[in-house]
Design an enzyme around this catalytic site. Sequence first.
Site, PDB file in Angstrom:
ATOM      1  N   SER A 165       0.825  -1.200   0.000  1.00 50.24           N
ATOM      2  CA  SER A 165       0.000   0.000   0.000  1.00 50.24           C
ATOM      3  C   SER A 165       0.868   1.262   0.000  1.00 50.24           C
ATOM      4  O   SER A 165       1.642   1.480  -0.910  1.00 50.24           O
ATOM      5  CB  SER A 165      -0.965  -0.021   1.195  1.00 50.24           C
ATOM      6  OG  SER A 165      -1.872   1.040   1.126  1.00 50.24           O
TER       7      SER A 165
ATOM      8  N   ASP B  46      -2.545   6.083  -4.064  1.00 47.02           N
ATOM      9  CA  ASP B  46      -1.354   5.433  -3.508  1.00 47.02           C
ATOM     10  C   ASP B  46      -0.870   4.322  -4.445  1.00 47.02           C
ATOM     11  O   ASP B  46      -1.499   4.060  -5.473  1.00 47.02           O
ATOM     12  CB  ASP B  46      -1.640   4.930  -2.095  1.00 47.02           C
ATOM     13  CG  ASP B  46      -2.704   3.854  -2.027  1.00 47.02           C
ATOM     14  OD1 ASP B  46      -3.458   3.695  -3.005  1.00 47.02           O
ATOM     15  OD2 ASP B  46      -2.796   3.160  -0.994  1.00 47.02           O
TER      16      ASP B  46
ATOM     17  N   ASP C 129      -0.967   1.128  -4.747  1.00 44.94           N
ATOM     18  CA  ASP C 129      -1.860   0.061  -5.218  1.00 44.94           C
ATOM     19  C   ASP C 129      -3.255   0.576  -5.545  1.00 44.94           C
ATOM     20  O   ASP C 129      -4.169  -0.209  -5.813  1.00 44.94           O
ATOM     21  CB  ASP C 129      -1.922  -1.086  -4.221  1.00 44.94           C
ATOM     22  CG  ASP C 129      -2.581  -0.713  -2.898  1.00 44.94           C
ATOM     23  OD1 ASP C 129      -2.379   0.421  -2.445  1.00 44.94           O
ATOM     24  OD2 ASP C 129      -3.284  -1.562  -2.325  1.00 44.94           O
TER      25      ASP C 129
ATOM     26  N   ASP D 125      -5.802   1.949  -4.021  1.00 46.75           N
ATOM     27  CA  ASP D 125      -7.035   1.705  -3.279  1.00 46.75           C
ATOM     28  C   ASP D 125      -7.424   2.899  -2.405  1.00 46.75           C
ATOM     29  O   ASP D 125      -8.523   2.950  -1.875  1.00 46.75           O
ATOM     30  CB  ASP D 125      -6.961   0.416  -2.452  1.00 46.75           C
ATOM     31  CG  ASP D 125      -5.885   0.432  -1.377  1.00 46.75           C
ATOM     32  OD1 ASP D 125      -5.084   1.390  -1.331  1.00 46.75           O
ATOM     33  OD2 ASP D 125      -5.836  -0.534  -0.589  1.00 46.75           O
TER      34      ASP D 125
END
Length: 567
Positions: A143, A296, A298, A300
């Site tokens: 993340s 960010d 990834d 999400d």
Amino acid sequence: MENKIQLWLTGLYDEETKKEIIRLQKEDPNELKEAFYRDLDFGTGGLRGIMGVGPNRMNKYTVGAATQGLANYLKKSFPDTKISVAIAYDSRINSQFFANITADVLSANNINVFLFDNLRPTPELSFAVRHLKCQSGIVITASHNPKEYNGYKVYWSDGGQLVPPHDKNVIAAVREVDDVKKINFNRNKELVFSIGDEIDEIYLNKIQQLALSPDKIKENANLPIVYTPLHGAGVNLVPRILKKIGFNNIIHVEEQDVIDGNFPTVKSPNPEERSALEMAISKAEKTNAELILATDPDADRVGVGVRDKNGKYILLNGNQTASLLSYYVLLRLKETNKLPQNPMMVKTIVTTELLSEIAKDFGVKMYNVLTGFKYIAEIIRLKENEEKFIGGGEESYGYLFADFVRDKDAVMSCCLIADMAAWAASQNKNLLDILDDIYSKYGYYAESLISITKKGINGQLEIENIMKNFRENPPKKIANSDVVIIKDYKLGKSHNVKENVSTEIDLPKSNVLQFILDDKSCITVRPSGTEPKIKFYFSAISSLKGSEGSTQVKERIKEIENDFKNV
């Protein structure tokens, strides 16, 4: 610990790994101790840690053991099924490598693997699990953590992250893989299938249908929007969805479109931090953009910036964006007669209560869950045959407003935030104006967060001692207000201090404390599940109108923060 080190030095580990252990023995014994003193465990985000050798690090063998344990558990859970697992990965160093190790082990265990052909957003992995009817899914990501981290998030057949009992059962199965000999790394190429563009198109088409004000987007198609993926997985799909719903003026931060797990232009690729958005703000100033969106690595979570009346860019916090999205979605669904029967929303216990007030106003039930989006997904699954999920979110910049994904989704969120910005622009307003409208209607809310990093073995002990002290010696007053309720989620008890009455908390046990004051301010203390941090969440409320209410809550938050500066 010495036994573990010897096992790695004498076992079936590659020579490169053994040489690195020997180097650490000679040159960096403290790092060696950190790498071997424990095994990586599952937290709110699954397996996550610094990359390197040893059982407390992300490497080929810890990823292999996690995958072998998962494969063993899947076989027990689905004994009469040809099991399939989808795998995605982000832009981090070794993400693609770890994804391929994961595919090796799963296919070696006679499991079908759907492996994305390039980096993809985490929420698309959740979507793919459901769309391809997989029994599980895995995304390789840490993340927003610093560049030296990577991680391994596991999803179940509903597309949500592992929740009890599966999370504990999987880690128990992983611990049974106590010898590298038990890991089968021999890929079966016939069981590994590449997926990509076809899933993208289906996923984006589903998101496109969520746009609530297409006519307003058409009117404001040239609204200037700066977008940055922060070197991560949103680089293709976020601009695509914005164009797909009708926006023409997407302004890129070219330097941050470069896929690079070193995140060279930011100190930390975390959209919660203003420093991560400095280049986006600079680009917005040069182009007079109305809106800034930053995802960010990834993709999400999303950070949002809005230009105020003076041309200054104001960054919204996660609670403000969650409140805006919740209000906008509920309002437009109601205005278009699309609000379904038995609607419900979900938020975490550290997320603003303003969401509950908004939901109540629209006749929508609100569920409160523990921190971690997996618990939001769990409520969606448990209630999906009785109630209709409208949306949900958490203060850490993660939101979801459809149930075909079961994790926070920045691609979807960017779509709806831009949609909302166009709707606001059609009224000669921006998102700050809409937020003021919300506060005027429901009262002023302010929130803040203090996050303290405590690294390594000693840091873990410090965090444990802080929690122990708050639990054994709870404050009677905070910022000159009496503590009236203490909620201990580890004990599952809510204690009314004034009445000396305790009641049960109907949530899973978790190491979280909440102190509610007589002015309804709330302080939550919890160790992070994904980072070596202890977090303090503060919230305050004012019923005063206009600038008086705004000033009052901001001052109140500062008073509360000051009481925690020396923790």
